[in-house]
Write a protein that holds these residues in place. Structure first.
Motif, PDB file in Angstrom:
ATOM      1  N   LEU A  26     -27.083 -51.190  15.650  1.00  0.00           N
ATOM      2  CA  LEU A  26     -27.238 -52.070  16.225  1.00  0.00           C
ATOM      3  C   LEU A  26     -26.384 -53.879  16.076  1.00  0.00           C
ATOM      4  O   LEU A  26     -25.198 -53.449  16.360  1.00  0.00           O
ATOM      5  CB  LEU A  26     -28.531 -53.154  16.564  1.00  0.00           C
ATOM      6  N   ASP A  27     -26.573 -53.588  15.194  1.00  0.00           N
ATOM      7  CA  ASP A  27     -24.713 -54.555  13.796  1.00  0.00           C
ATOM      8  C   ASP A  27     -23.803 -54.296  14.614  1.00  0.00           C
ATOM      9  O   ASP A  27     -22.771 -55.184  14.744  1.00  0.00           O
ATOM     10  CB  ASP A  27     -25.469 -55.449  12.740  1.00  0.00           C
ATOM     11  N   MET A  28     -23.506 -52.748  14.557  1.00  0.00           N
ATOM     12  CA  MET A  28     -22.258 -52.732  14.712  1.00  0.00           C
ATOM     13  C   MET A  28     -22.264 -52.447  15.986  1.00  0.00           C
ATOM     14  O   MET A  28     -20.605 -53.059  16.605  1.00  0.00           O
ATOM     15  CB  MET A  28     -21.883 -50.643  13.981  1.00  0.00           C
ATOM     16  N   LEU A  29     -23.364 -52.139  16.856  1.00  0.00           N
ATOM     17  CA  LEU A  29     -22.689 -52.199  18.102  1.00  0.00           C
ATOM     18  C   LEU A  29     -22.768 -53.645  18.786  1.00  0.00           C
ATOM     19  O   LEU A  29     -21.881 -53.700  19.880  1.00  0.00           O
ATOM     20  CB  LEU A  29     -23.574 -51.314  19.311  1.00  0.00           C
ATOM     21  N   HIS A  30     -22.964 -54.597  17.984  1.00  0.00           N
ATOM     22  CA  HIS A  30     -22.849 -56.043  18.653  1.00  0.00           C
ATOM     23  C   HIS A  30     -21.042 -56.416  18.492  1.00  0.00           C
ATOM     24  O   HIS A  30     -20.372 -57.745  18.864  1.00  0.00           O
ATOM     25  CB  HIS A  30     -23.739 -56.689  17.866  1.00  0.00           C
ATOM     26  N   LYS A  31     -20.528 -56.159  17.092  1.00  0.00           N
ATOM     27  CA  LYS A  31     -19.665 -56.458  16.633  1.00  0.00           C
ATOM     28  C   LYS A  31     -18.612 -56.174  17.819  1.00  0.00           C
ATOM     29  O   LYS A  31     -17.451 -56.517  17.885  1.00  0.00           O
ATOM     30  CB  LYS A  31     -19.083 -56.050  15.515  1.00  0.00           C
ATOM     31  N   VAL A  32     -19.121 -54.630  18.530  1.00  0.00           N
ATOM     32  CA  VAL A  32     -18.005 -53.892  19.530  1.00  0.00           C
ATOM     33  C   VAL A  32     -17.984 -54.820  20.345  1.00  0.00           C
ATOM     34  O   VAL A  32     -17.225 -54.948  21.851  1.00  0.00           O
ATOM     35  CB  VAL A  32     -18.546 -52.557  19.035  1.00  0.00           C
ATOM     36  N   ARG A  33     -19.576 -54.951  21.025  1.00  0.00           N
ATOM     37  CA  ARG A  33     -19.204 -55.719  21.891  1.00  0.00           C
ATOM     38  C   ARG A  33     -19.058 -57.347  22.155  1.00  0.00           C
ATOM     39  O   ARG A  33     -18.262 -58.078  23.008  1.00  0.00           O
ATOM     40  CB  ARG A  33     -20.739 -56.561  22.153  1.00  0.00           C
TER      41      ARG A  33
END
Length: 414
Positions: free
Chosen positions: A28-35
């Motif tokens: 989730l942290d990685m996805l938030h970074k991408v967002r």
């Protein structure tokens, strides 16, 4: 960091976050970074990438620096070896605003997967850290003038001479041809055409020619070129896997790329619906907002429902890949065919809903429309995947459980 998956803003997203339950906190942290990158950098600059068909260096370096490219690489070489349930969400997010950026992630799979799976320990040590960090690039050289979806139609030949492999032939529609440092080349063994060989060819090899970039309709930011090999010699250590493993190495790379194409297409569909729905609130027609008209609502209903259904199929496919299920390939074909055909329809309908504004170059849907077509063609056309799916259904039906409503015996006897 927000743990609910709503990105950096406070407003909820139009499409639900239900698929994020598949992800753990680091994912989730990685996805938030991408967002965050999509909202602050990639989305606002997407129109600039689409102005000229030049490699999207700024986005590539950004995604490499932030560790997004590294999701395709093993931990021992500095990567994060991300599961597909995360990678489809990353690609979907990038595809929502910029096809080129999404393609940079799918391209890492396509161009590097065979190196991860089949290179010698020495070549892995030499190449993977640089490919992971963005200091190096690789290209996947498979397609030929007379062989695309049908890999068995390849004519490029590779022969073994002592401690070297010699490559002769040509490749077409090769992404990153003008920017790659290394090329994963698949051809037939000259001594036995039934066997396929995969070798790594460095950019500067004697007899290796790379054409200028070829102009295309859309998908700017990831140019393509043609390649020609005339007695190109590489050392035996550049062999990927064993002699005869070339077909399997290519198929694994294509499998992951097909999943990526589906995610990219669904991301673009999501973006198109977001844009169309916002326009329908702003545009007045016959005294009321366009979104209040039943006909427009029905179009939006079909688009939204079908995209959510396709997202569910893609999530199942990603789970199957992560588990190593034996039927993942046909599910990848189903997800790719459904998502990419749907994307073409959704983008077309979204452009229709936005009327003349949607047709203008300064509006994102014009770019979405041009980009959507390639997803239906790349990594196997929709028609090829329909054949794969249909054949699989017929093959399995011969031993599948018989429907209980039927009498014994042949159905032609009814």
């Amino acid at each position: 960091m927000n743990k609910t998956g709503t990105g950096t803003g406070t407003a909820s997203r139009l499409f639900g976050e239900h698929f994020l339950h598949d992800l753990n906190q680091p994912e989730l942290d990685m996805l938030h970074k991408v967002r965050d990158l999509v909202e602050s950098r990639i989305g606002p600059n997407a129109h600039k990438v689409a102005e000229k068909d030049e490699f999207a260096w700024d986005n590539f370096h950004l995604l490499a620096k932030e560790g997004v490219i590294a999701t395709a690489f093993p931990n021992e070489y500095g990567g994060t070896d991300a599961r597909q349930v995360l990678r489809i969400r990353i690609i979907e997010e990038l595809g929502r605003v910029c096809s080129a950026s999404a393609s940079l992630i799918t391209g890492a799979d396509l161009s590097c997967r065979a190196i991860v799976a089949g290179a010698t320990p020495q070549m892995k040590e030499q190449l993977l850290p640089g490919l992971r960090s963005g200091k190096l690039q690789a290209a996947f050289a498979l397609t030929e003038p007379e062989a695309g979806s049908d890999v068995r139609g390849l004519k490029t030949s590779i022969r073994q001479e002592g401690g070297e492999f010699v490559v002769n032939g040509s490749k077409k529609f090769i992404t990153r041809g003008t920017t790659a440092d290394w090329f994963m080349v698949v051809g037939r063994l000259e001594a036995d055409a039934s066997r396929f060989v995969a070798v790594l060819v460095p950019r500067g090899a004697a007899g290796f020619d790379i054409s200028p970039e070829v102009e295309k309709l859309g998908w700017y930011g990831v140019p393509i070129s043609s390649l020609r090999f005339e007695n190109v010699r590489v050392p035996a250590g550049n062999l990927l896997g064993k002699v005869g493993d070339g077909f399997e190495l290519a198929q694994d790379a294509l499998l992951r790329a097909r999943i990526g194409h589906a995610a990219m297409a669904l991301g673009r569909s999501i973006g198109a619906i977001e844009i169309a729905a916002a326009y329908m609130n702003d545009r007045t027609l016959f005294g009321k907002a366009l979104g209040e008209h039943q006909g427009a609502q029905w179009m939006l209903s079909d688009m939204f429902s079908q995209v959510e259904a396709a997202r569910a199929l893609l999530s199942v496919t990603a789970q199957k890949y992560d588990r190593g299920d034996t039927d993942v390939a046909v599910y990848a074909s189903m997800a790719k065919q459904q998502a990419t055909d749907l994307c073409m329809k959704v983008v077309t309908d979204a452009l229709q809903l936005t009327g003349g504004r949607g047709y203008m170059k300064d509006f994102p849907l014009e770019r979405f429309f041009r980009d959507a077509k390639l997803n239906q063609i790349g990594e196997g056309s929709s028609e090829v995947h329909k054949t794969v799916i249909g054949r699989d259904v017929i093959r399995r039906s011969t031993r599948a459980q018989r429907n209980p409503t039927l009498r014994e015996g042949s159905l032609v006897a009814y």
